[in-house]
Motif scaffolding. Structure first.
Motif, PDB file in Angstrom:
ATOM      1  N   ALA A  30      81.583 -14.878 -13.901  1.00  0.00           N
ATOM      2  CA  ALA A  30      81.074 -13.627 -14.465  1.00  0.00           C
ATOM      3  C   ALA A  30      82.205 -12.670 -14.804  1.00  0.00           C
ATOM      4  CB  ALA A  30      80.093 -12.977 -13.487  1.00  0.00           C
ATOM      5  N   ASN A  92      68.346  -3.641 -19.462  1.00  0.00           N
ATOM      6  CA  ASN A  92      69.122  -4.513 -18.598  1.00  0.00           C
ATOM      7  C   ASN A  92      70.559  -4.568 -19.107  1.00  0.00           C
ATOM      8  OD1 ASN A  92      70.294  -7.218 -17.687  1.00  0.00           O
ATOM      9  ND2 ASN A  92      68.386  -7.148 -16.533  1.00  0.00           N
ATOM     10  N   ARG A  93      71.526  -4.352 -18.212  1.00  0.00           N
ATOM     11  CA  ARG A  93      72.919  -4.256 -18.643  1.00  0.00           C
ATOM     12  C   ARG A  93      73.455  -5.581 -19.166  1.00  0.00           C
ATOM     13  NH1 ARG A  93      70.879   0.479 -18.699  1.00  0.00           N
ATOM     14  NH2 ARG A  93      72.123   2.154 -17.775  1.00  0.00           N
ATOM     15  N   LYS A  94      72.939  -6.702 -18.694  1.00  0.00           N
ATOM     16  CA  LYS A  94      73.359  -7.982 -19.260  1.00  0.00           C
ATOM     17  C   LYS A  94      72.935  -8.066 -20.720  1.00  0.00           C
ATOM     18  CE  LYS A  94      72.794 -12.986 -18.942  1.00  0.00           C
ATOM     19  NZ  LYS A  94      72.310 -14.145 -18.157  1.00  0.00           N
ATOM     20  N   THR A  95      71.717  -7.666 -21.010  1.00  0.00           N
ATOM     21  CA  THR A  95      71.229  -7.680 -22.388  1.00  0.00           C
ATOM     22  C   THR A  95      72.083  -6.787 -23.273  1.00  0.00           C
ATOM     23  OG1 THR A  95      68.964  -8.049 -21.605  1.00  0.00           O
ATOM     24  CG2 THR A  95      69.220  -7.239 -23.856  1.00  0.00           C
ATOM     25  N   VAL A 141      79.741  -2.372 -14.116  1.00  0.00           N
ATOM     26  CA  VAL A 141      79.335  -3.780 -14.066  1.00  0.00           C
ATOM     27  C   VAL A 141      80.235  -4.568 -13.121  1.00  0.00           C
ATOM     28  CG1 VAL A 141      79.182  -5.918 -15.413  1.00  0.00           C
ATOM     29  CG2 VAL A 141      78.240  -3.793 -16.323  1.00  0.00           C
ATOM     30  N   GLN A 200      79.132 -14.609 -21.455  1.00  0.00           N
ATOM     31  CA  GLN A 200      78.317 -13.576 -20.821  1.00  0.00           C
ATOM     32  C   GLN A 200      76.890 -14.067 -20.594  1.00  0.00           C
ATOM     33  OE1 GLN A 200      78.808 -10.417 -23.710  1.00  0.00           O
ATOM     34  NE2 GLN A 200      80.182  -9.283 -22.366  1.00  0.00           N
ATOM     35  N   TRP A 201      76.334 -14.687 -21.604  1.00  0.00           N
ATOM     36  CA  TRP A 201      74.945 -15.160 -21.515  1.00  0.00           C
ATOM     37  C   TRP A 201      74.783 -16.183 -20.395  1.00  0.00           C
ATOM     38  CZ3 TRP A 201      70.402 -13.654 -23.290  1.00  0.00           C
ATOM     39  CH2 TRP A 201      69.326 -14.538 -23.207  1.00  0.00           C
ATOM     40  N   LEU A 204      76.714 -14.077 -16.546  1.00  0.00           N
ATOM     41  CA  LEU A 204      76.343 -12.798 -15.943  1.00  0.00           C
ATOM     42  C   LEU A 204      74.963 -12.892 -15.308  1.00  0.00           C
ATOM     43  CD1 LEU A 204      77.487 -10.142 -18.599  1.00  0.00           C
ATOM     44  CD2 LEU A 204      78.534 -10.632 -16.379  1.00  0.00           C
ATOM     45  N   THR A 206      71.367 -11.199 -14.014  1.00  0.00           N
ATOM     46  CA  THR A 206      70.586 -10.097 -14.572  1.00  0.00           C
ATOM     47  C   THR A 206      71.031  -8.803 -13.904  1.00  0.00           C
ATOM     48  OG1 THR A 206      68.364  -9.263 -15.012  1.00  0.00           O
ATOM     49  CG2 THR A 206      68.707 -10.377 -12.895  1.00  0.00           C
ATOM     50  N   LEU A 207      71.193  -7.767 -14.698  1.00  0.00           N
ATOM     51  CA  LEU A 207      71.724  -6.499 -14.208  1.00  0.00           C
ATOM     52  C   LEU A 207      70.783  -5.361 -14.581  1.00  0.00           C
ATOM     53  CD1 LEU A 207      75.414  -7.098 -15.357  1.00  0.00           C
ATOM     54  CD2 LEU A 207      74.631  -7.067 -12.981  1.00  0.00           C
TER      55      LEU A 207
END
Length: 402
Positions: A30, A92-95, A141, A200-201, A204, A206-207
């Protein structure tokens, strides 16, 4: 903005808790995805430095006008940094991060296929949005991925991408443009962004958002003494750095009397030392961020003063250019970590202020450094670097403990 725990897929991390000495494979992957993103974005940011001549010729503008593609990225980024964490709300910060990488892909493709200068500027503006929004989120993050007590170490890995891109992008752009054309060189930065987006996809967790920032929340942080000192440290040190570093070539030419080849070697030494400083800065920031800030500023001030006093000697010039590079490598780790310690409950809002401070410092440093160069000669910008860096050492002593 009172939630001070960070939600991850695996549970909750308390920012005051001790961080495990060994990161899991998932954590490493990550963090490396964030480093890949910083490399892709900063490579795209600095690529035009090696493409100006063919790009200007192809689009029918002067090289000076073509150089404004860098200004477009920085100016849009300064505004984006303040607004980004407000506009993303509860997403969502990952998105968001994956979306920013996608925006970088599209922006770089648009720039590579620009038929006129205004379309090129539009593509660069999109890159400015992606770049600044990424950095505004980065500290928060990374803290969620590795724990607040290891934020310096995590950010050192992420900003390693910056050091590598700073060294590689201009020269890589020039070589590729000579071989395949500037458009292919620009398109390759889109490929780097695709790779970062996939990392990242896949890596990472879920954030989910822990806060929803408003513009008032961001500006309210500026009332904190630690935030004020942290922002002032960024403004002083980075203004000093860019005032001198942008115009270091005239100093090496006129004072040290170096030709193009040795200057390139001196700048390469600067870049290699910056990579080493990046790693050292992460460890020092986690151990004692106040000392790390003082050391970073002191090394930069010492290097600038030494060049002013003894820079006529080639060996001295090479040595202290490397010392300066080492200090500059520490700065992108130490300065954000220093600022974030004053706002553990509002890392995203603090990230916005951090990025804005950096962008303003870069702009002021380049403009003021150019004026000082024209007015006082080649030693003027380095004098400014020495004074502002030394001022940051004093400021670090006023930094609140903690």
């Amino acid at each position: 903005m009172t939630d001070t725990t960070f939600q991850l897929e695996s549970g909750v991390i308390d920012p005051d808790a001790d961080t495990p000495a060994v990161w899991s494979r998932a954590t490493w992957f990550a963090v490396l995805s964030m480093a890949a993103t910083s490399f892709a974005l900063v490579s795209a940011e600095f690529m035009p430095a090696g493409l100006l001549t063919p790009m200007a010729r192809d689009l029918g503008v002067s090289e000076g006008v073509a150089g404004q593609v860098v200004t477009a990225t920085a100016s849009v980024g300064a505004v984006t940094a303040i607004l980004s964490n407000v506009l993303i709300g509860r997403l969502n910060r990952k998105t968001v991060l994956v979306g920013l990488s996608a925006l970088a892909v599209g922006s770089n493709i648009l720039a590579a296929n620009a038929t006129d200068f205004w379309i090129l500027l539009l593509g660069r503006a999109g890159l400015g949005v992606a770049l600044s929004a990424f950095w505004a989120l980065s500290v928060a993050v990374v803290a969620r991925l590795v724990g607040a007590n290891a934020t310096g170490r995590g950010m050192a890995i992420v900003t390693l991408g910056v050091s590598l891109a700073t060294i590689a992008a201009p020269s890589m752009g020039a070589l590729i443009s000579n071989w395949l054309g500037w458009r292919i060189a620009m398109a390759m930065t889109a490929g780097l962004a695709v790779f970062a987006m996939l990392m990242q996809w896949l890596s990472l967790p879920t954030l989910p958002a822990t806060t929803s920032n408003s513009l008032a929340d961001v500006f309210r942080l500026t009332r904190r003494r630690g935030i004020q000192i942290g922002m002032l440290a960024i403004l002083l040190l980075m203004t000093g750095h860019f005032a001198g570093s942008v115009y270091v070539r005239p100093f090496l030419e006129q004072v040290t009397l170096l030709t193009t080849g040795p200057i390139a070697l001196a700048l390469l030494g600067f870049g290699v030392a910056a990579v080493i400083g990046n790693i050292a800065g992460g460890r020092m920031a986690d151990a004692n961020v106040r000392i790390a800030l003082a050391v970073t500023a002191a090394l930069m001030a010492f290097a600038a003063f030494a060049l002013l006093l003894w820079g006529v000697h080639i060996g001295v010039a090479f040595c202290f250019a490397a010392v300066w590079g080492f200090a500059f490598g520490m700065a992108p780790v130490v300065l954000p970590t220093n600022l974030s310690r004053a706002a553990p409950d509002a890392l995203e809002a603090a990230g916005s202020l951090m990025v804005t401070s950096f962008q303003v410092a870069i702009t002021i440093g380049a403009v003021v450094g150019g004026f000082v160069l024209d007015t006082y000669g080649a030693t003027g910008p380095l004098t400014l670097t020495a004074i502002l860096s030394a001022s940051t050492v004093i400021l670090s002593l006023l930094q609140p403990r903690g």
